[in-house]
Design an enzyme around this catalytic site. Structure first.
Site, PDB file in Angstrom:
ATOM      1  N   HIS A 196      42.288  17.970 -23.300  1.00 35.10           N
ATOM      2  CA  HIS A 196      42.341  16.733 -22.635  1.00 35.10           C
ATOM      3  C   HIS A 196      42.986  15.862 -23.601  1.00 35.10           C
ATOM      4  O   HIS A 196      42.326  15.342 -24.367  1.00 35.10           O
ATOM      5  CB  HIS A 196      41.101  16.399 -21.822  1.00 35.10           C
ATOM      6  CG  HIS A 196      40.777  17.197 -20.876  1.00 35.10           C
ATOM      7  ND1 HIS A 196      40.384  18.699 -20.853  1.00 35.10           N
ATOM      8  CD2 HIS A 196      40.159  16.941 -19.691  1.00 35.10           C
ATOM      9  CE1 HIS A 196      39.915  19.020 -19.509  1.00 35.10           C
ATOM     10  NE2 HIS A 196      39.848  17.883 -18.835  1.00 35.10           N
ATOM     11  N   GLU A 199      44.427  10.959 -20.742  1.00 38.03           N
ATOM     12  CA  GLU A 199      43.677  10.895 -19.244  1.00 38.03           C
ATOM     13  C   GLU A 199      43.328   9.474 -19.363  1.00 38.03           C
ATOM     14  O   GLU A 199      43.898   8.442 -18.676  1.00 38.03           O
ATOM     15  CB  GLU A 199      42.454  11.976 -19.244  1.00 38.03           C
ATOM     16  CG  GLU A 199      42.165  11.602 -17.875  1.00 38.03           C
ATOM     17  CD  GLU A 199      40.761  12.373 -17.731  1.00 38.03           C
ATOM     18  OE1 GLU A 199      40.167  12.757 -18.742  1.00 38.03           O
ATOM     19  OE2 GLU A 199      40.357  12.543 -16.306  1.00 38.03           O
ATOM     20  N   ASP A 277      41.019  19.922 -11.230  1.00 38.26           N
ATOM     21  CA  ASP A 277      40.006  19.260 -12.341  1.00 38.26           C
ATOM     22  C   ASP A 277      38.571  19.660 -11.696  1.00 38.26           C
ATOM     23  O   ASP A 277      38.024  20.577 -12.053  1.00 38.26           O
ATOM     24  CB  ASP A 277      40.326  17.683 -12.482  1.00 38.26           C
ATOM     25  CG  ASP A 277      39.799  17.268 -13.581  1.00 38.26           C
ATOM     26  OD1 ASP A 277      39.404  17.956 -14.634  1.00 38.26           O
ATOM     27  OD2 ASP A 277      39.949  15.777 -14.052  1.00 38.26           O
ATOM     28  N   ASP A 278      37.922  18.498 -10.789  1.00 37.70           N
ATOM     29  CA  ASP A 278      36.565  18.742 -10.381  1.00 37.70           C
ATOM     30  C   ASP A 278      36.446  18.708  -8.964  1.00 37.70           C
ATOM     31  O   ASP A 278      36.089  17.598  -8.399  1.00 37.70           O
ATOM     32  CB  ASP A 278      35.482  17.848 -10.917  1.00 37.70           C
ATOM     33  CG  ASP A 278      35.633  17.806 -12.644  1.00 37.70           C
ATOM     34  OD1 ASP A 278      35.288  18.761 -13.274  1.00 37.70           O
ATOM     35  OD2 ASP A 278      36.415  17.090 -13.275  1.00 37.70           O
TER      36      ASP A 278
HETATM   37  N1  ADE Z   1      35.023  17.331 -17.743  1.00 35.36           N
HETATM   38  C1  ADE Z   1      35.343  17.439 -16.245  1.00 35.36           C
HETATM   39  N2  ADE Z   1      36.183  16.877 -15.917  1.00 35.36           N
HETATM   40  C2  ADE Z   1      36.735  16.308 -16.869  1.00 35.36           C
HETATM   41  C3  ADE Z   1      37.918  15.256 -16.957  1.00 35.36           C
HETATM   42  N3  ADE Z   1      38.554  14.775 -16.038  1.00 35.36           N
HETATM   43  N4  ADE Z   1      38.002  14.639 -18.136  1.00 35.36           N
HETATM   44  C4  ADE Z   1      37.241  14.923 -19.301  1.00 35.36           C
HETATM   45  N5  ADE Z   1      36.206  15.698 -19.263  1.00 35.36           N
HETATM   46  C5  ADE Z   1      35.989  16.354 -18.053  1.00 35.36           C
HETATM   47 ZN    ZN Z   2      39.660  18.097 -16.488  1.00 40.06          ZN
END
Ligand code: ADE
Ligand code: ZN
Length: 336
Positions: A196, A199, A277-278
């Site tokens: 990552h 971001e 992502d989540d």
């Molecule tokens: N862990 C889970 N999602 C994340 C994200 N978008 N950025 C950094 N760590 C993460």
């Molecule tokens: Zn992520």
């Protein structure tokens, strides 16, 4: 065919998915009950109401708390299979999923419990849903490199079933260079490397991920757009960017979907992809991410096909499987 139907049926790969981030509130309650734990929430609606994040750290605090209901290999298996069921319904042929072993080992859950549960869920998904997958071990960047090395050593018996290492968690103040030695060790062991970067962090972190960590793929990468020389480097090397539109708006990396840079990335020649992502925390799986970006940016079907093509080009697949998936995409995009 309407746009939503076109997007759902579009053959695609998901390259940025934290399996712990696919924990839906309903499953969180079911696992809490099974493991005789008490949650600090009264109902599923209460949990969803708490998902109002102002930045990455805000989200991470809730995400690490939610993961505490995961105790047994069966829990990790059920979580993983539930994700793949949703992914298959969204036209995902292949997924490369992250897990955060330190989130579990630091609260006394053995590495083996998490790894075996997730791997058995992946195996069941391939057998029952026909979705292929790879597993990527992420190091938590807010912890130190010694802790990452300890995790890497724990993973040794599973390295033949782990495709790569990644880097996630709190980005600002934790530059990629902090993990130079453990990423070098992972590369020497034949693993792929992703991180990552860009971001919430600056373009300088993307340069570091490239030049110090020697990444094979860039997760997010939004702030790369602040640096034209970096954009040229990423375009010239056809580095894959795993972009996550709903995550970006929910974490205020991008103020609004109407100004999301996904089409700017394509126009600049970047190999951008769309991912979730989540999804349990950000309001939708990969299909919803495609739909939100398509609506926000008025993406054409040709752009959506390009994004799906990029996902197969950027996946850690063998050549024969990649060609098979690309042919399935072509057949969908140009029927007859
Ligand atoms: N862990 C889970 N999602 C994340 C994200 N978008 N950025 C950094 N760590 C993460
Ligand atoms: Zn992520």
């Amino acid at each position: 065919m309407d746009l939503d139907t076109f997007i759902t049926g579009l053959p695609k790969a998901e390259l940025h998915l934290h399996i712990e981030g696919s924990l839906e509130p309903e499953l969180m309650f079911a696992l809490a009950r099974r493991n005789k734990l008490t949650l600090p929430f009264k109902s599923v609606e209460d949990v969803r109401a708490a998902y109002n994040f102002s930045n990455l750290q805000d989200f991470l605090d809730i995400y690490y708390a939610g993961a505490q209901v995961l105790r047994t290999a069966e829990d990790f298996h059920d979580l993983t299979f539930a994700y793949f069921t949703r992914a298959a319904a969204d036209g995902v042929l292949h997924a490369e999923i992250f897990f955060d072993p330190q989130t579990h080992t630091d609260r006394g859950i053995p590495f083996a419990v998490a790894a075996e549960g997730i791997l058995s869920g992946m195996q069941a998904a391939q057998a029952q849903l026909g979705v292929t997958s790879r597993l990527i071990l992420c190091f938590l960047r807010h912890l130190d490199e010694d802790a990452a090395f300890a995790t890497f050593r724990m993973a040794e018996p599973w390295l033949d079933r782990i495709t790569g290492v990644g880097l996630d968690s709190s980005e600002r103040g934790n530059p990629p260079g902090k993990f130079a030695r453990v990423f070098a060790a992972a590369g020497a062991a034949g693993l792929k490397r992703v991180a990552h970067a860009g971001e919430e962090g600056p373009a300088a972190y993307v340069w570091e991920a490239l030049d110090v960590l020697h990444i094979d793929r860039l997760d997010h990468g939004n702030h790369a757009l602040d640096d034209e020389a970096l954009v040229q480097r990423l375009a010239a090397t056809q580095m894959t960017l795993t972009v996550c539109p709903l995550s970006n708006t929910r974490l205020h990396v991008v103020p609004d979907m109407q100004v999301h840079p996904i089409d700017t990335m394509l126009a600049k020649g970047l190999r951008a992809t769309i991912n979730s992502d989540d999804p349990a925390y950000f309001g939708g799986y990969i299909g919803e991410n495609f739909k939100a970006a398509a609506l926000g940016r008025q993406l054409s079907r040709a752009q959506l096909v390009e994004l799906a093509r990029n996902s197969f080009l950027g996946a850690f697949l063998d050549d024969a499987t990649r060609q098979d998936y690309l042919r399935r995409l072509d057949a969908y995009a140009q029927p007859g």
